[in-house]
Write a protein that holds these residues in place. Structure first.
Motif, PDB file in Angstrom:
ATOM      1  N   THR A  76       0.843  -1.197   0.000  1.00 11.75           N
ATOM      2  CA  THR A  76       0.000   0.000   0.000  1.00 11.75           C
ATOM      3  C   THR A  76       0.878   1.246   0.000  1.00 11.75           C
ATOM      4  O   THR A  76       0.649   2.182  -0.776  1.00 11.75           O
ATOM      5  N   VAL A  77       1.889   1.244   0.854  1.00 13.72           N
ATOM      6  CA  VAL A  77       2.772   2.409   0.924  1.00 13.72           C
ATOM      7  C   VAL A  77       3.547   2.582  -0.388  1.00 13.72           C
ATOM      8  O   VAL A  77       3.639   3.689  -0.921  1.00 13.72           O
ATOM      9  N   ILE A  78       4.055   1.472  -0.923  1.00 15.50           N
ATOM     10  CA  ILE A  78       4.809   1.561  -2.183  1.00 15.50           C
ATOM     11  C   ILE A  78       3.921   2.097  -3.292  1.00 15.50           C
ATOM     12  O   ILE A  78       4.310   2.994  -4.046  1.00 15.50           O
ATOM     13  N   ILE A  79       2.718   1.571  -3.396  1.00  9.53           N
ATOM     14  CA  ILE A  79       1.820   1.987  -4.480  1.00  9.53           C
ATOM     15  C   ILE A  79       1.514   3.481  -4.346  1.00  9.53           C
ATOM     16  O   ILE A  79       1.577   4.228  -5.328  1.00  9.53           O
ATOM     17  N   LEU A  80       1.239   3.923  -3.126  1.00  6.76           N
ATOM     18  CA  LEU A  80       0.929   5.346  -2.935  1.00  6.76           C
ATOM     19  C   LEU A  80       2.133   6.227  -3.252  1.00  6.76           C
ATOM     20  O   LEU A  80       2.012   7.214  -3.971  1.00  6.76           O
ATOM     21  N   LEU A  81       3.286   5.844  -2.716  1.00  5.39           N
ATOM     22  CA  LEU A  81       4.483   6.650  -2.959  1.00  5.39           C
ATOM     23  C   LEU A  81       4.836   6.694  -4.439  1.00  5.39           C
ATOM     24  O   LEU A  81       5.088   7.752  -5.004  1.00  5.39           O
ATOM     25  N   VAL A 128      -5.256  14.171  -3.303  1.00  6.65           N
ATOM     26  CA  VAL A 128      -5.997  12.926  -3.050  1.00  6.65           C
ATOM     27  C   VAL A 128      -5.032  11.830  -2.621  1.00  6.65           C
ATOM     28  O   VAL A 128      -5.230  11.146  -1.614  1.00  6.65           O
ATOM     29  N   PHE A 129      -3.949  11.661  -3.396  1.00  8.88           N
ATOM     30  CA  PHE A 129      -2.944  10.649  -3.047  1.00  8.88           C
ATOM     31  C   PHE A 129      -2.358  10.927  -1.659  1.00  8.88           C
ATOM     32  O   PHE A 129      -2.140  10.028  -0.874  1.00  8.88           O
ATOM     33  N   ARG A 167      -3.272   8.960   5.660  1.00  7.19           N
ATOM     34  CA  ARG A 167      -4.194   8.075   6.362  1.00  7.19           C
ATOM     35  C   ARG A 167      -3.560   6.705   6.603  1.00  7.19           C
ATOM     36  O   ARG A 167      -3.645   6.126   7.670  1.00  7.19           O
ATOM     37  N   GLN A 168      -2.913   6.205   5.556  1.00  4.53           N
ATOM     38  CA  GLN A 168      -2.282   4.899   5.632  1.00  4.53           C
ATOM     39  C   GLN A 168      -1.197   4.865   6.714  1.00  4.53           C
ATOM     40  O   GLN A 168      -1.137   3.959   7.534  1.00  4.53           O
ATOM     41  N   THR A 169      -0.322   5.889   6.720  1.00  2.00           N
ATOM     42  CA  THR A 169       0.768   5.889   7.700  1.00  2.00           C
ATOM     43  C   THR A 169       0.216   6.075   9.106  1.00  2.00           C
ATOM     44  O   THR A 169       0.728   5.497  10.054  1.00  2.00           O
ATOM     45  N   GLU A 209      -2.658   4.989  10.156  1.00  2.00           N
ATOM     46  CA  GLU A 209      -3.241   3.694  10.490  1.00  2.00           C
ATOM     47  C   GLU A 209      -2.164   2.746  11.005  1.00  2.00           C
ATOM     48  O   GLU A 209      -2.348   1.997  11.941  1.00  2.00           O
ATOM     49  N   LYS A 210      -1.000   2.815  10.341  1.00  2.00           N
ATOM     50  CA  LYS A 210       0.100   1.936  10.727  1.00  2.00           C
ATOM     51  C   LYS A 210       0.628   2.269  12.112  1.00  2.00           C
ATOM     52  O   LYS A 210       1.013   1.399  12.862  1.00  2.00           O
ATOM     53  N   ASN A 211       0.660   3.576  12.399  1.00  2.12           N
ATOM     54  CA  ASN A 211       1.207   3.985  13.698  1.00  2.12           C
ATOM     55  C   ASN A 211       0.228   3.749  14.835  1.00  2.12           C
ATOM     56  O   ASN A 211       0.631   3.622  15.978  1.00  2.12           O
ATOM     57  N   ALA A 212      -1.033   3.723  14.496  1.00  5.90           N
ATOM     58  CA  ALA A 212      -2.045   3.581  15.542  1.00  5.90           C
ATOM     59  C   ALA A 212      -1.991   2.210  16.201  1.00  5.90           C
ATOM     60  O   ALA A 212      -1.634   1.244  15.579  1.00  5.90           O
TER      61      ALA A 212
END
Lengths: 369, 305
Positions: free
Chosen positions: B229-234, B291-292, B298-300, B302-305
């Motif tokens: 997910t992180v790779i695709i977004l980045l 948007v990206f 949001r993704q990061t 979520e990971k930290n939470a």
């Protein structure tokens, strides 16, 4: 029938020999512990039985079937890992149901089996949780649930309790004993913890340096250790080993004579160097007659005191006395050994035991070739 | 003890904590300053410029209000470039992910040339874009390019293809080169994650009766989910604003067939000398990228939470 047989199994990793000529006969429904220090080959033995490692030569049988070339999933076994190895993205229910899913069991049948396993392990309220939301003890039970859900012939447990705290560990020990009694399935349990092996197993294979040192009941392992390694590995503190020599009806240590009963030992016992073995609880600390020693340390654990004693040859041994007994450090005492509890070993590094037992066949009952 | 504690008002911060707070502000101040100079100021300047009509060489011009944005919304240029950008991003990203994950899985196996292959796979990523593009331009060349030569010898084509000068070949070409250039990033990130998947999970799956394919879908892929997910977004963000590779390879051509938003902004600002209009396009581009960005944050989180 789910007896497990290792026939002359040998395992080498490159030039390192992990297991040599392993012969084990595990009976159907038996709870066998593979006990030994790290690197002794116990985990390799279990992994070969699971099909995760392959023997260099020799045969492994489950029931009457040679399983050497059978994939792990086809061996009708289940394994509980030390790390539990739960699938992190699946819920507890999905984890437990996974082995059934991979065997094509669908719908209600799978759900019922999962429910049954969960009920047995009191996991019902946790079925929708993810593994990381569970405590160590709960994760452990999920791992057990995943193992027993498809009712395998043999359960393999690789140090399943070593990641739990002491209190939970003793609770889970009792649970496992109970579980084995209820299921009546063959269990092979790898541990380095002698307490687990002694309390749970019907028989223990004590392993060291790739060899089975003794395969016997906990009672025999404790009271009739096959050799110096087993004597020195089992018991806290382990059996004392005093170097000296046999001379007629005495064992001589640093010029002092300890009388022994020659008829209690094998006929091949000759005068000359030997090792005397005595458990800490078979030593009486007194004054006057006896082997002179100096008190070096007294550790009161609350219900007993472990006394470290220095012998005239400066070697140290341990004795177990009642907690109330006061012994001052530096005091000279005399030691007396219970004659019935004296063991003699060959003076070699891992010398064999030289006692004549009523049931000598129970010592290393390995298969005759 | 309790009597002393209750004497202190609850809202008061202990002096030591206040001192630490001041020190903290002092320590992050240089970062904030540099950040403001190189990010906040240009951003605000772009928004400011976008409401003017400015001739680039002189930077002179007058206020036009929303005219530049009306042009953006009603004209074809922005929407065409947005479409091109999306095709390029989706195309090259898909190839990067597929090739990257595939190669990472291969390099995770115990193969004898593993360490050599792991270094070699990084090569395209290390190579300067200019050099990479020059090499690819030669390969694509319709007169003496190796690609056409190879395809003709294999009998796949009868005539040399015009790779970068016609559609859809030009788009296929840039997508391929983009994938080739950037897939090593995916390999590295996925390989790092693969190495942290406990071997026990695979062993448990084997005992549970899972074959190689089931092990990929039930163990590997779920474990790769977060990193993918992180790779695709980045990579989506980076590919979306990619400039040099496209500019050097096709310059946005033929005509505007491979003109992404970055190229459009450049063309407007320095080709047509319309800095104001270019600023408006870049603000539009930024809104799309927002948007990206929101997804990534949001993704990061979520990971930290």
């Amino acid at each position: 029938m789910a007896n497990v047989t290792f026939r002359n199994v040998h395992k080498a990793f490159g030039t390192y020999v992990a297991l040599e000529n392993l012969d084990l006969d595990i009976r159907d429904g038996e709870f066998v512990a593979l006990l030994g220090p790290s690197g002794c080959g116990k985990s390799t033995t279990l992994r070969m039985l699971a099909g995760l490692d392959f023997p260099t030569r020799g045969e492994i049988l489950i029931g009457d079937r040679v399983v050497n070339d059978l994939a792990p999933g086809k061996r009708d076994i289940a394994m509980v890992f030390q790390s539990y190895a739960l699938y992190p993205h699946m819920t507890v229910g999905e984890n437990i149901g996974y082995p059934l899913k991979k065997r094509g069991i669908k719908g209600r049948a799978r759900e019922e089996a999962v429910q049954k396993a969960a009920a047995l392990l009191q996991l019902e309220p946790l079925l929708d949780r993810k593994p990381k939301q569970l405590s160590g003890g709960q994760q452990q039970r999920v791992a057990l649930g995943r193992a027993l859900v498809r009712e395998p012939q043999v359960f393999l447990l690789d140090e399943p309790l070593s990641n739990l705290d002491a209190k939970l560990r003793s609770y889970m020990r009792a649970e496992l004993i109970e579980l084995h009694r209820r299921l009546g399935k063959t269990m092979v349990y790898v541990t380095h913890d002698q307490l687990e092996a002694m309390t749970m197993a019907s028989r223990i294979a004590v392993m060291h340096a790739g060899l089975v040192q003794q395969f016997d009941t906990p009672d025999a392992i404790y009271n009739r250790p096959a050799n110096r390694f087993v004597a020195g590995f089992i018991g806290t503190p382990p059996m004392n080993q005093i170097e000296g020599a046999v001379d007629g009806g005495d064992f001589v240590v640093a010029g002092h004579r300890i009388p022994i009963d020659r008829t209690a030992f094998v006929d091949s016992l000759r005068d000359g160097p030997a090792v005397l073995g005595v458990r800490p609880e078979a030593i009486t600390i007194a004054t006057g007659e006896g082997l002179p020693a100096t008190v070096r340390l007294a550790e009161n654990t609350g219900h007993e005191t472990i006394v470290t004693l220095e012998l005239p040859d400066h070697s140290r041994i341990a004795a177990r006395v009642e907690a109330a007994r006061r012994l001052d450090v530096g005091h000279n005492v005399a030691l007396r050994f219970d004659p019935a509890a004296i063991h003699l070993f060959e003076a070699t590094e891992n010398g064999a035991r030289l006692n004549r037992d009523e049931t000598p066949a129970s010592v290393i009952p390995m298969r005759s070739k | 003890m309790t009597a002393i504690a209750t004497n202190i008002p609850k809202s008061a911060t202990p002096p030591l904590e206040r001192a630490y707070a001041r020190l903290g502000v002092l320590l992050i101040a240089p970062t904030i300053l540099v950040f403001s100079l190189v990010i906040v100021y240009p951003l605000l300047a772009a928004i400011y410029l976008s409401v003017f009509s400015i001739y680039t060489p002189t930077l002179q011009g007058g206020f036009v209000g929303a005219d530049n944005y009306i042009e953006l919304l009603t004209g074809k240029a922005f929407w065409n470039s947005l479409k091109v950008t999306l095709i390029w991003t989706v195309g090259t990203l898909t190839l990067q992910i597929v090739a990257g994950v595939g190669l990472a899985l291969l390099l995770h196996q115990n193969i004898w040339f593993r360490s050599l292959a792991r270094s070699l796979v990084l090569f395209p990523y290390f190579l300067s874009t200019v050099v990479a593009v020059l090499v690819w331009k030669w390969l694509f060349n319709d007169l003496y390019g190796a690609l056409n030569q190879g395809l003709m010898q294999l009998g796949i084509i009868d005539m040399p293809l015009d790779w970068l000068g016609s559609m859809p070949n030009a788009m296929i070409g840039v997508i391929l080169v983009g994938a080739w250039k950037f897939f090593p990033f995916v390999v590295i990130a996925v390989l790092a994650r693969l190495q942290t998947i406990p071997e026990n999970l695979y062993e448990a799956a084997r005992i549970d009766g899972a074959g190689p394919i089931a092990r990929f879908f039930d163990v590997t892929l779920p474990q790769l989910r977060s990193v993918l997910t992180v790779i695709i977004l980045l990579r989506a963000i980076w590919d979306f604003k990619e400039f040099d590779l496209l500019y050097l390879l096709t310059g946005g051509g033929p005509v505007t067939s491979t003109q992404t938003l970055s190229l459009l902004v450049y063309q407007e600002a320095f080709g047509l000398n319309q800095m104001g209009q270019a600023a408006a396009y870049s603000v539009g581009m930024m809104l799309v990228m927002l948007v990206f960005m929101v997804l990534y944050i949001r993704q990061t989180k979520e990971k930290n939470a």
